[in-house]
Design a protein around this motif. Sequence first.
Motif, PDB file in Angstrom:
ATOM      1  N   THR A  41      -8.073  -4.407  -1.834  1.00 48.21           N
ATOM      2  CA  THR A  41      -9.148  -3.835  -2.868  1.00 48.21           C
ATOM      3  C   THR A  41      -8.637  -4.016  -4.147  1.00 48.21           C
ATOM      4  OG1 THR A  41      -9.742  -2.041  -1.376  1.00 48.21           O
ATOM      5  CG2 THR A  41     -10.149  -1.885  -3.634  1.00 48.21           C
TER       6      THR A  41
ATOM      7  N   GLU B  71      -5.164  -2.712   3.209  1.00 47.36           N
ATOM      8  CA  GLU B  71      -6.388  -2.383   2.860  1.00 47.36           C
ATOM      9  C   GLU B  71      -6.530  -2.265   1.450  1.00 47.36           C
ATOM     10  OE1 GLU B  71     -10.052   0.681   3.462  1.00 47.36           O
ATOM     11  OE2 GLU B  71      -8.268   0.964   4.732  1.00 47.36           O
ATOM     12  N   VAL B  72      -5.580  -1.451   0.601  1.00 49.86           N
ATOM     13  CA  VAL B  72      -5.506  -1.045  -0.790  1.00 49.86           C
ATOM     14  C   VAL B  72      -4.973  -2.558  -1.481  1.00 49.86           C
ATOM     15  CG1 VAL B  72      -4.626   0.070  -2.755  1.00 49.86           C
ATOM     16  CG2 VAL B  72      -5.015   1.387  -0.387  1.00 49.86           C
TER      17      VAL B  72
ATOM     18  N   ASP C 166      -0.400   5.308  -7.371  1.00 54.82           N
ATOM     19  CA  ASP C 166      -0.522   4.769  -6.111  1.00 54.82           C
ATOM     20  C   ASP C 166      -1.077   3.167  -6.158  1.00 54.82           C
ATOM     21  OD1 ASP C 166       0.138   7.176  -4.980  1.00 54.82           O
ATOM     22  OD2 ASP C 166      -1.486   7.557  -3.940  1.00 54.82           O
ATOM     23  N   ARG C 167      -1.982   2.766  -6.758  1.00 51.47           N
ATOM     24  CA  ARG C 167      -2.496   1.561  -6.760  1.00 51.47           C
ATOM     25  C   ARG C 167      -1.946   0.299  -7.591  1.00 51.47           C
ATOM     26  NH1 ARG C 167      -7.862   2.087  -4.617  1.00 51.47           N
ATOM     27  NH2 ARG C 167      -8.746   0.554  -5.966  1.00 51.47           N
TER      28      ARG C 167
ATOM     29  N   GLU D  22       5.649   0.408  -1.201  1.00 52.54           N
ATOM     30  CA  GLU D  22       5.113   0.783   0.028  1.00 52.54           C
ATOM     31  C   GLU D  22       5.225  -0.163   1.283  1.00 52.54           C
ATOM     32  OE1 GLU D  22       1.455   3.986   0.776  1.00 52.54           O
ATOM     33  OE2 GLU D  22       0.812   1.682   0.272  1.00 52.54           O
TER      34      GLU D  22
ATOM     35  N   SER E  67       0.901   2.767  10.764  1.00 56.21           N
ATOM     36  CA  SER E  67      -0.234   3.464  10.133  1.00 56.21           C
ATOM     37  C   SER E  67       0.075   3.413   8.518  1.00 56.21           C
ATOM     38  CB  SER E  67       0.229   5.249  10.538  1.00 56.21           C
ATOM     39  OG  SER E  67      -0.457   5.907   9.754  1.00 56.21           O
ATOM     40  N   VAL E  68       1.041   3.275   8.298  1.00 56.97           N
ATOM     41  CA  VAL E  68       1.409   3.151   6.524  1.00 56.97           C
ATOM     42  C   VAL E  68       1.003   1.654   6.351  1.00 56.97           C
ATOM     43  CG1 VAL E  68       3.265   2.724   4.756  1.00 56.97           C
ATOM     44  CG2 VAL E  68       3.433   4.604   6.677  1.00 56.97           C
ATOM     45  N   GLN E  69       1.234   0.948   7.242  1.00 53.44           N
ATOM     46  CA  GLN E  69       0.872  -0.902   6.401  1.00 53.44           C
ATOM     47  C   GLN E  69      -0.574  -1.014   6.654  1.00 53.44           C
ATOM     48  OE1 GLN E  69       2.909  -2.279   4.975  1.00 53.44           O
ATOM     49  NE2 GLN E  69       1.748  -3.972   4.462  1.00 53.44           N
ATOM     50  N   GLU E  70      -1.371  -0.321   7.506  1.00 54.03           N
ATOM     51  CA  GLU E  70      -2.791  -0.577   7.729  1.00 54.03           C
ATOM     52  C   GLU E  70      -3.471  -0.090   6.251  1.00 54.03           C
ATOM     53  OE1 GLU E  70      -4.203  -0.683  12.063  1.00 54.03           O
ATOM     54  OE2 GLU E  70      -4.119   1.487  11.263  1.00 54.03           O
ATOM     55  N   ARG E  71      -3.050   1.140   5.757  1.00 53.47           N
ATOM     56  CA  ARG E  71      -3.252   1.637   4.496  1.00 53.47           C
ATOM     57  C   ARG E  71      -3.268   0.788   3.235  1.00 53.47           C
ATOM     58  NH1 ARG E  71      -1.462   3.851   0.451  1.00 53.47           N
ATOM     59  NH2 ARG E  71      -2.908   5.249  -1.019  1.00 53.47           N
ATOM     60  N   ASN E  72      -1.708   0.336   3.445  1.00 52.49           N
ATOM     61  CA  ASN E  72      -1.232  -0.496   2.402  1.00 52.49           C
ATOM     62  C   ASN E  72      -1.963  -1.942   2.082  1.00 52.49           C
ATOM     63  OD1 ASN E  72       1.010  -2.728   1.823  1.00 52.49           O
ATOM     64  ND2 ASN E  72       1.246  -0.949   0.621  1.00 52.49           N
TER      65      ASN E  72
END
Length: 1002
Positions: A765, A761-762, A727-728, A736, A754-759
């Motif tokens: 990181t 953030e990762v 995933d990372r 993604e 929803s998809v892009q907020e997580r994307n």
Amino acid sequence: MAGGRNTASAAAGRGPVTISFAGYNRAWAGWIASRLERHGLQVSMQRWDVMPGTSIEQGLRDLLLSDGRVLVVLSEWYFRLGPRDPEEWNAALREVVPAHSDRFAAVCVTAASLPSAAASLAAADLWGLGAVEAERRLLSRLGVPASRSSAGDTLSAASGPRFPLEQPAVWGGVPRRNTRFTGREALLYGLHQELTAAEPGAAVATLHGLSGVGKTHIATEYVYRFGPEYDVVWWVRASERGTLREKLAGLAPALGLVTGREYGERLRAVRDALRRGDPYFRWLVVLDGADQPEEIHDLVPTGPGHVLITSQNREWSEHNSALIEVPVYDRDESVAFVRRRAPRMDDADADKLAEALGDLALALDQNAGALNDSNMPVDDYIELLRHGADVEPNLKVAADFQMTYFTAFSILLNRLREDKPEAVDLLRLCVFFAPGPIPVRLLRDLPIRDVPEELAGLIEDPLLWNSAIGKLAQWSVIQSDPQETDTEESAGSADVIQMHRLVYQAVRADMPREERLSYSRVVRKLLAAADPGRPNDTRLWPRYAEIVPHLEASGALGSTNPDIQLTVLNCLRYLTASGEYRTARRIAATAVEIWPRLLEPGHPRLWDLLHNQANAIRATGDYTTSEAIDRRAHARLSADKGPNDLLTLRAAGSLAADLRALGRYGEALDLSQRVRDGYGELLGAQDPRTLVAQNNISVTYRLLGRYRDAMQLDQQTMEALREQLRDRHNLTLSSENSFAHDLRLLGRYEQATSVQERNAEVHRTVLGADNPQTLRAEHNLGLCYQRGGDRPRAANLLARLLERCDRVLGDSEPLTVRVAATLSTFEREHGDLDRARELGESVLERYRAQFGEGHPYTAGALANHGLLLRAAGERQRSHIEVEDALAAMARTLGEDHPWTLGCALNAAAARNFSGDPESAGELSRVTADRAVAGLGKDHPLTLSCRIALATDLRNLRRRQEADKIEEEALEALSQTLGPQHPHTISARSRSRPYWDFEPFSS
């Protein structure tokens, strides 16, 4: 009336006074403050320091924020800070002072000419007067009553600052004041605080730093600036013990001490008198050039006075002295100093010279002096410096320091060679790294074979190594700093050493050719051994960041060693992946010049190099150049190796990327499909190279307006990459991001967000907040917020994002321009129309210059600009631009492309506003039908086209048909976007819809 004036004068004399002074005139300010306080006034001192970029007018107005009156201590130094043009000063003084003449007062402490408007301050002239008359004029200017002034004459001055035109009772050996002294204000005042706050007998401070950094001039300025606080000032050259003893002993007769003729007896008497503070309690002794503390520390005076030492040797800290490091100039200080030294140079030239000389004060003084006496263009001279030309014979040497900085460095190296030869060996190794931080790990952690014997012993023996590092740091030749680390495992491995670039030049010039070749070869091997071999692994990017700066300095770009060439290629891959495009482009261009002479034609590493060069060039937006490189490579490889060779397929993929960027989407799609098929046949459908090629097909689908095809392929690619790379991985994250982009383009805003907020953030990181891939992810997220109707979050993210892109990439990079285009449309609708127009016009100008009029991005930017003009009330010009945008987009992409439909939506509105409802209605109907066919009946753009059609039909008095179409569109909007979405609310209120062009990442 006379009584009224006296009352006002007395009132002014009783109020608080703020003294504004240039640091150079601190002695005057201190004396003035003491005089006013003795007469009962409340006084504060404010050093005048208007920084570059701040207006003089604002600085003067800021002075008025204080209570009471502002007393300005005028001298040429007050007007030199900046330096500023006299006319700027005149304008500021005329604007501020007359309106506040009751608040400003001034005294003049110079015979030099001042800006003409300084007359508005009506300064009392104190220059050339005795203390009594100067005080009378001072008090008179402030309106202090004469009776109080007379009483003040009898007050003792023994405990206050001395009148600045009167020297201390004892004064010896002090150099002349440097009339070009610049900056160092914080350092001078920190030094003064250090000495005055110390306990009696402990007031010893050492200015330490590299030779030529300006320690002696700072000590001299300290003496003149703070000298009135002392009764004795004695300056001693302290390079040798014998000289120091002699000069200190010479203080005996000046102190009135009765002694014999022997040095020892006089020296003992002097030290005893200073210790007791008799006959003078307030004394300052300066030990200049005291570079051998172990030989002379026992001669440092003690007592109630102060000792100031200048030294290259930081070992004074072991002898109860506070260390104050003297760094090179700040760049603003360098520029100001050079302009005083060489008036023919402007700020830009002074900045270039400062950059070339590393802001070292002595080098700036001598080279600026040479330039001022020469007709040579500044750029030509700087090129000589950068290429190591021998400029020493023409340097301008000052009378008080009669050696060049080259000679000063040579003396230092000779001293090190005699004292610790291993330290010089270490220096010779370091100068084949780049100026700047050198990670110690690169030098220590890796086994080295066939190195010079002296280096092998140095690297293998930790005690010898630490001793050499310590000696170099002791003499301020290097700085050795521990860096912060994230883990205990890395502690100690992240230490760095660095030295000034002029030290590099001096050490290199001191080395025979054979030694230079030998040491540079060692450094190249160190770099190759430090290469972790995985440039796409974000966890290893800090390792590559350590290697890259040293490629050129070490000669790695011209090496024939295959391992070192591979390291160069890996560094180029890292640079492009991490967003350091311009550095990658520069390094690749240098290697492209050299490698064809080192490798056989057609060697695989040559193709690797050209591929990386094209990637870096493309990333900076120079698509024509990258396309030419890739097309030549593809043609040659196709002819030599055939269309299905891995190198040929890679070149084809790069060429397809160029074609996408140039707006040639059909060609790009055909080529990308062939690349994907070729990789699949050779490597399999799940190989990362095949999946990347598949991702590029979906990118092209997106540009062609085939959003559903793009989403399906992106989802398939994303799932395969998650399986292959997890995933990372940066490729998975990029895929993604593309999938969320597709969802947004299809109008599925909630899911896309929803998809892009997580994307995003990762991304932050894993890759870091400033990586270009992270910035692209956040741009997509900002658009998700905007399209989804979350305007506050969109506004906050987009504004910050543009600032970051500009800072990280520059204002002309493709991503920065795309973000500017997005923010412009947002500001136009929800914020600042002037800001929107500024951004929008900048985007249009850049796209026209980059692509010409026939590119879809230029047409899209023109469409956005047309909407800006409409919002600004320029409807006729707006109509012309949106029609031109529609025609250009239709020619380029065809009439059914979503971008063309968007342009048509805007053009229909323009026709309606211009009084042509029939043409508007016809265009709206055709556009709505095409949108249904191409995007589907429930796509947000389709529904906008149908809302617009209803508006045009209503204008044509076809209300029944209009109401039916509007009702259906509103119902679909409520179901698709929600009843409270801004588009739904806007449509319900019958506001005419519009379309904003969004440039895509290609």
